[in-house]
Design a protein around this motif. Structure first.
Motif, PDB file in Angstrom:
ATOM      1  N   GLY A 196      -2.024   3.612  -3.973  1.00  0.00           N
ATOM      2  CA  GLY A 196      -0.710   3.309  -3.423  1.00  0.00           C
ATOM      3  C   GLY A 196       0.311   3.263  -4.535  1.00  0.00           C
ATOM      4  O   GLY A 196       0.021   3.562  -5.695  1.00  0.00           O
ATOM      5  N   SER A 219       1.978  -1.900   1.883  1.00  0.00           N
ATOM      6  CA  SER A 219       0.832  -1.355   1.146  1.00  0.00           C
ATOM      7  C   SER A 219      -0.501  -1.533   1.866  1.00  0.00           C
ATOM      8  O   SER A 219      -1.543  -1.210   1.307  1.00  0.00           O
ATOM      9  CB  SER A 219       0.751  -2.025  -0.233  1.00  0.00           C
ATOM     10  OG  SER A 219       0.581  -3.423  -0.099  1.00  0.00           O
ATOM     11  N   GLN A 272      -3.630  -1.070   4.630  1.00  0.00           N
ATOM     12  CA  GLN A 272      -4.323   0.053   5.250  1.00  0.00           C
ATOM     13  C   GLN A 272      -3.813   0.271   6.674  1.00  0.00           C
ATOM     14  O   GLN A 272      -3.740   1.413   7.150  1.00  0.00           O
ATOM     15  CB  GLN A 272      -5.826  -0.217   5.264  1.00  0.00           C
ATOM     16  CG  GLN A 272      -6.664   0.924   5.823  1.00  0.00           C
ATOM     17  CD  GLN A 272      -6.581   2.181   4.979  1.00  0.00           C
ATOM     18  OE1 GLN A 272      -6.745   2.120   3.760  1.00  0.00           O
ATOM     19  NE2 GLN A 272      -6.305   3.316   5.612  1.00  0.00           N
ATOM     20  N   GLU A 304      -0.708   2.408   6.627  1.00  0.00           N
ATOM     21  CA  GLU A 304      -1.098   3.797   6.330  1.00  0.00           C
ATOM     22  C   GLU A 304      -1.692   4.450   7.567  1.00  0.00           C
ATOM     23  O   GLU A 304      -1.383   5.616   7.878  1.00  0.00           O
ATOM     24  CB  GLU A 304      -2.106   3.804   5.178  1.00  0.00           C
ATOM     25  CG  GLU A 304      -2.532   5.200   4.752  1.00  0.00           C
ATOM     26  CD  GLU A 304      -3.472   5.175   3.567  1.00  0.00           C
ATOM     27  OE1 GLU A 304      -4.181   6.181   3.364  1.00  0.00           O
ATOM     28  OE2 GLU A 304      -3.502   4.153   2.838  1.00  0.00           O
ATOM     29  N   ILE A 329       2.922   6.742   0.794  1.00  0.00           N
ATOM     30  CA  ILE A 329       1.627   7.156   1.351  1.00  0.00           C
ATOM     31  C   ILE A 329       1.369   8.629   1.048  1.00  0.00           C
ATOM     32  O   ILE A 329       0.260   9.021   0.649  1.00  0.00           O
ATOM     33  CB  ILE A 329       1.595   6.893   2.867  1.00  0.00           C
ATOM     34  CG1 ILE A 329       1.597   5.377   3.132  1.00  0.00           C
ATOM     35  CG2 ILE A 329       0.377   7.544   3.514  1.00  0.00           C
ATOM     36  CD1 ILE A 329       1.786   5.007   4.584  1.00  0.00           C
ATOM     37  N   SER A 337       0.475   9.134  -2.634  1.00  0.00           N
ATOM     38  CA  SER A 337      -0.892   8.688  -2.916  1.00  0.00           C
ATOM     39  C   SER A 337      -1.923   9.701  -2.428  1.00  0.00           C
ATOM     40  O   SER A 337      -2.907   9.989  -3.120  1.00  0.00           O
ATOM     41  CB  SER A 337      -1.144   7.325  -2.266  1.00  0.00           C
ATOM     42  OG  SER A 337      -0.259   6.358  -2.778  1.00  0.00           O
ATOM     43  N   GLU A 338      -1.700  10.261  -1.241  1.00  0.00           N
ATOM     44  CA  GLU A 338      -2.627  11.269  -0.721  1.00  0.00           C
ATOM     45  C   GLU A 338      -2.616  12.529  -1.584  1.00  0.00           C
ATOM     46  O   GLU A 338      -3.660  13.128  -1.845  1.00  0.00           O
ATOM     47  CB  GLU A 338      -2.260  11.612   0.721  1.00  0.00           C
ATOM     48  CG  GLU A 338      -2.556  10.481   1.711  1.00  0.00           C
ATOM     49  CD  GLU A 338      -2.179  10.850   3.132  1.00  0.00           C
ATOM     50  OE1 GLU A 338      -1.556  11.922   3.325  1.00  0.00           O
ATOM     51  OE2 GLU A 338      -2.498  10.073   4.057  1.00  0.00           O
TER      52      GLU A 338
END
Length: 732
Positions: A388, A474, A476, A479, A510, A513-514
């Motif tokens: 993140g 932040s 889950q 997300e 997000i 980060s991916e």
């Protein structure tokens, strides 16, 4: 290569004043250029082509005048416990403050919390949303000072006032990390050499390398957006490798002088031998940094290229500036502790390095198994790693950003600090109905706390809503919500006719980060593949590079695990000043791979090149491992301690990005230097014996002989007059 570098060293000795003056003049010229063109840094992480970035571009296209890059912030007001902001005096103070906020420079608008309903249910907390006319990096201290002054009526009324986002004054931490690193480096070098003059030479080189790297970043900021962490990374690496590379060459020179070699000839010879190791060690670091280009992530590429330039300058300084400084210092730089193994008194107690390599070689299997078990044990938490980007919730609890974040969470819920922007193309003939249906559909999704009424553009073909999750930015759950909205886009379009896009900082984080996670495998393949070829070229062996890479992979897994345990799971978090457990900074894994790999190869090249040097000069394989380790252990230990000190100093600042980078690098070097390079690798080399240097004949013929050991320099005795003549007479 050894002959070429020998000539460079000899040239630097002959023209010592010109070489030193040329470097200093170049530094001044680059500094003048940097001061003329520099621009402010940015803290935004953007990746072109991501879904959130395309959504932002679509919003700008359909809502002209909407600057998605314009800064935004919040001013949060809180009444004392048991009181309400809606009471007469408090309400008047907030209203006066909001009116003054709207007149602050570069503030386009300041919302009235009582008009927009931005007051908590208990009436204790309220906020004013600030929209700026400029990007965040363009906000100056005068603006944040004016914002702070504007809230004077609320503060004088006894209300708590905190600032979030761009409304908070930027606080620059003092360079405590650099200071700690420099002090520790000076202590380690002084103990290692027993001479302040010898200890100062590596630091001077490091400062100049850092200067070039930092100034190059400032020059680049005048051409393109540059992240604030770019210059920090260049500083970290410049300090570390600038000291290390000088240390390698200087220690070789001192050993040769103690063994009786002519002073000026020794400098050139040290550049030809240890300088070859420096070139290859630096090349591995540069490869790892430049390879960040394959990620396709602009801010990572910037960081990699800036740091690579700093490393390249450090290598060039080591090969030219350092020999010139050593020549100017003369015999004074060789005073202090004797590094020579040959001249050691026969009754002197064995050094710690000698005792350690003896222990490892006697218990090679046990040493190998122990190191592998320890590193794999440390790696276990890495299986739960989440990536993140930091937000105000990860700031130190004492900062105004964190206080504002906590107040908003208490007053409006965890998801309020990370709203999502959902925009949609809607059919013009039924725009209002489609937008309303879209908002209703989104409001019924899991983990959605609220959805604002849809706002249409002038052409009535585009709608936008703000969605507040019930979970923190932040988490889950948030997300999963972003992923769920995007996965549900087709069904939403079929039901409502609205083609949706998800934007906002939370969605952008997000996506970044991916993207970073997907960039890891190809990056690792490129780095390891290129380094494997380079190490094969340097050592003329297959198994030595393979063991080097295998040890590095163990280091990386263990480093990932430790970072997850401390920063994500909170294990020993207070010891390292980690205020809040949060996902791992998304750029950290790539940086750990790139930086720790390059630096680990420094030790591999320096230690094993001495082992190979002794081997090709006729020593038995086990003796070569033992003697090569004894020659290099003191220097590698000093280099590792310096690097650990430099990186550990960056754990002290509050910035979560810098703190996690400093921790990861310091721990990675600690594990790699002392467990892998100085325990695992010697144990493997002892087990392999002659097989360690095996290379198929056909491959041996294909690979050019670059002579990293400097074998060709020893065709004549470097202690006689011919070697001294090769360095030339002193220019002074």
């Amino acid at each position: 290569m050894a002959h070429f570098l020998h000539r460079i060293g000899a040239f630097s000795v002959r023209h010592r004043r010109a070489v030193i003056g040329g470097w200093l003049l170049l530094l001044v010229l680059v500094g003048a250029l940097a001061m003329a063109v520099r621009e402010p840094f940015t803290d935004q992480f953007k990746i072109p082509g991501t879904a959130s970035q395309r959504a932002s571009e679509r919003i700008e296209q359909k809502l002209p005048g909407t600057n998605a890059d314009a800064a935004a912030g919040r001013v949060v007001f809180a009444a004392p416990k048991g009181e309400r902001l809606t009471d007469g005096t408090a309400k008047a103070a907030v209203a006066a403050s909001v009116k003054a906020l709207g007149g602050a420079p570069d503030v386009a608008s300041a919302s009235d919390p009582f008009a927009t309903g931005a007051v908590s249910k208990d009436g204790r907390i309220a906020y004013s949303s600030l929209q700026f006319a400029v990007e965040e990096r363009e906000i100056e201290a005068a603006t944040t000072d004016a914002i702070d002054h504007a809230t004077g009526p609320a503060a004088r009324a006894g209300l708590q006032v905190e600032y979030g986002g761009a409304a908070a004054a930027a606080e620059s931490d003092p360079p405590i990390g650099e200071a700690v690193g420099v002090v520790m480096a000076l202590i380690v070098l002084s103990v290692t050499f027993g001479s302040l003059l010898a200890a100062g030479a590596p630091l001077i080189t490091a400062f100049i390398a850092v200067g070039f790297g930092a100034l190059a970043v400032l020059v680049a900021s005048g051409v393109t957006d540059v992240g604030s962490t770019t210059i920090t990374l260049a500083t970290m690496l410049g300090l570390a490798v600038g000291v290390d590379y000088t240390l390698f060459i200087l220690s070789r020179h001192r050993t040769q002088v103690f063994d009786g070699m002519d002073r000026d000839a020794s400098i050139a010879h040290a550049v030809g031998t240890a300088g070859s190791a420096v070139v290859f060690a630096g090349s591995t670091v540069i490869i790892a940094l430049v390879a960040l280009v394959v990620t396709g992530i602009p801010f990572l590429i910037q960081m990699g290229l800036a740091a690579a330039l700093t490393i390249a300058v450090a290598v060039l300084l080591s090969l030219t500036f350092v020999p010139a400084v050593m020549a100017m210092a003369g015999d004074r730089i060789t005073k202090g502790k004797n590094f020579s193994v040959q001249l050691a008194p026969p009754d002197r107690k064995p050094t710690m390095g000698t005792r350690w390599i003896g222990f490892v070689m006697r218990h090679r299997v046990a040493s190998l198994v122990t190191v592998v078990v320890v590193l794999l044990g440390l790696a276990i938490p890495a299986t739960g790693m989440r990536l993140g980007l930091p937000d105000d919730g990860s700031s130190n609890p004492d900062t105004t950003e964190r206080k504002a974040y906590d107040l908003l969470t208490a007053g409006f819920g965890p998801g309020f600090n990370g709203p999502l922007i959902v925009a949609a193309d809607v059919p013009q003939d039924r725009a209002q109905q489609a937008a309303k249906a879209m908002a209703t559909r989104l409001g019924g999704m899991e983990d959605v706390a609220a959805v604002t009424p849809a706002r249409l553009n002038r052409e009535k073909d585009f709608a936008i809503v703000q969605l507040t999750p019930t979970s923190s930015p932040s988490s889950q759950a948030t997300e999963d919500l972003v992923t769920g909205i995007r996965d549900d886009a087709g069904a939403i379009e079929r039901q409502t006719g609205a083609r949706i896009y998800v934007a906002g900082q939370t969605a952008a984080n997000i996506d970044v980060s991916e993207k970073m996670a997907s960039a890891l495998p190809p990056y690792l393949v490129v780095v390891v593949g290129l380094a494997l070829l380079l190490l094969m070229l340097a050592f003329r062996s297959i198994l030595v590079p393979v063991t080097a890479i295998g040890g590095f992979l163990l280091t990386i897994l263990a480093s990932f695990g430790a970072v997850v345990a401390v920063f994500q799971e909170g294990f020993l978090a207070s010891l390292f000043g980690v205020a809040t457990e949060a996902p791992i900074i998304s750029l950290l894994p790539v940086l750990i791979i790139g930086i720790v790999f390059g630096l680990a190869m420094d030790y591999q090249v320096f230690l094993v090149s001495r082992m190979r040097e002794d081997y090709v000069h006729g020593e038995a394989p086990l003796d070569a491992v033992r003697d090569g380790f004894r020659h290099g252990a003191r220097v590698v230990t000093a280099a590792a301690l310096i690097m650990i000190s430099v990186f550990a100093g960056f754990i002290l600042p509050d910035d979560p990005i810098i703190k996690s980078i400093g921790f990861a690098f310091a721990l990675g070097i600690l594990l790699d230097a002392f467990l892998v390079r100085m325990t695992l690798i010697p144990a493997l080399m002892a087990l392999l014996g002659t097989k360690a240097w095996w290379l198929p004949r056909w491959l041996d013929r294909l690979l050019p002989n670059i002579d990293i050991e400097g074998t060709t320099l020893d065709r004549h005795d470097p202690r006689d007059g011919r070697a001294a003549a090769s360095a030339g007479s002193p220019a002074d």
